[in-house]
Scaffold this active site. Structure first.
Site: not given
Ligand code: 13P
Length: 249
Positions: A94, A164
């Site tokens: 992450h 992400e």
């Molecule tokens: P948000 O949905 O708060 O932007 O976070 C995304 C995230 O990091 C999910 O792992």
């Protein structure tokens, strides 16, 4: 392929009581979803609360794991411990952990460990910013390649990829990715995996989108081709999370 919706609670909520309340609301909502697998990833401390508390549409996930298997590693949690809590999925790589110093090499060790214990790694990749020259593509390519080192073609089928981009995550996000930006990345990630393992394997690897997902944009990512969503903030609010699930029906 059924859609995968992951609730990443991050360092929330602050008490077991609140965690139970939140989980109950997800459980209630899960009764109405079809073709959707919900994976709830609470903080480690609350996992034991939900071990016996699951539902056929809900799996239990964790947000991190140690790169070592056991021993003198203060504060760490092993794959075997997570397996004993019936955790089926673990988020690795992450952006928030990478920003604490986690490298592709460390993430790779975590993935190899999880696979040994038959836990599905959810591998997050994503660039810090999109430069016009396209260097972000080679940055993401290296993340995928380095994190999958030593993963065999039979093991790679158990990996879930999540795109992400760092600029789209959390309350300081500048914006969410566009559907087009996501799709470019999905195709690109599949291409890298295809070069490593062949197109048949690559085609079956789910690629999720994460970063400022909410009930207004969730459906469009899925319609565009996301195999699922990784949700932070809006997974902590029962109304908002339920609204997201409802848009996917
Ligand atoms: P948000 O949905 O708060 O932007 O976070 C995304 C995230 O990091 C999910 O792992």
């Amino acid at each position: 392929m059924s859609k995968i919706i992951i609730a990443n609670w991050k360092m929330n909520p602050q008490s077991p009581k609140e965690a139970e309340k939140l989980f109950s609301s997800v459980k209630k909502e899960a009764k109405n979803v079809k073709n959707t697998k919900i994976i709830v990833c609470p903080p480690f401390l609350f996992l034991h609360l939900f071990k016996k508390f699951k539902h056929k549409n809900i799996s239990l996930g964790a947000q991190n794991v140690a790169k070592e298997t056991e021993g003198s590693f203060t504060g760490e949690i092993s794959s075997k411990m997570l397996s004993s809590m019936e955790v089926s999925h673990v988020i690795v790589g992450h952006g928030e952990r990478r920003s604490m110093g986690e490298t592709n090499e460390i993430i790779n060790a975590k993935i190899l460990n999880l696979l040994k214990f038959k836990i599905f790694p959810v591998l997050c990749v994503g660039e810090g910013n999109r430069d016009k020259e396209g260097f972000y593509l080679s940055f993401v390519a290296d993340q995928v390649k380095d994190c999958l080192k030593g993963v065999t073609s039979s093991q790679v089928k158990n990996i879930i990829m999540a795109y992400e981009p760092l600029w789209a995550i959390g309350k300081d996000a500048s914006r969410e990715a566009t559907k087009e930006e996501f799709m470019e990345m999905k195709i690109f990630i599949r291409k890298i995996i295809s070069d490593l393992y062949g197109s048949k394997v690559a085609h079956n690897i789910p690629v999720l989108y994460g970063g400022s997902v909410n009930y207004l944009n969730a459906k469009s990512f899925i319609e565009e081709g996301a195999d699922g969503l990784l949700i932070g903030r809006d997974s902590l609010n029962p109304q908002k999370f339920s609204a997201i699930l409802n848009t996917l029906k």
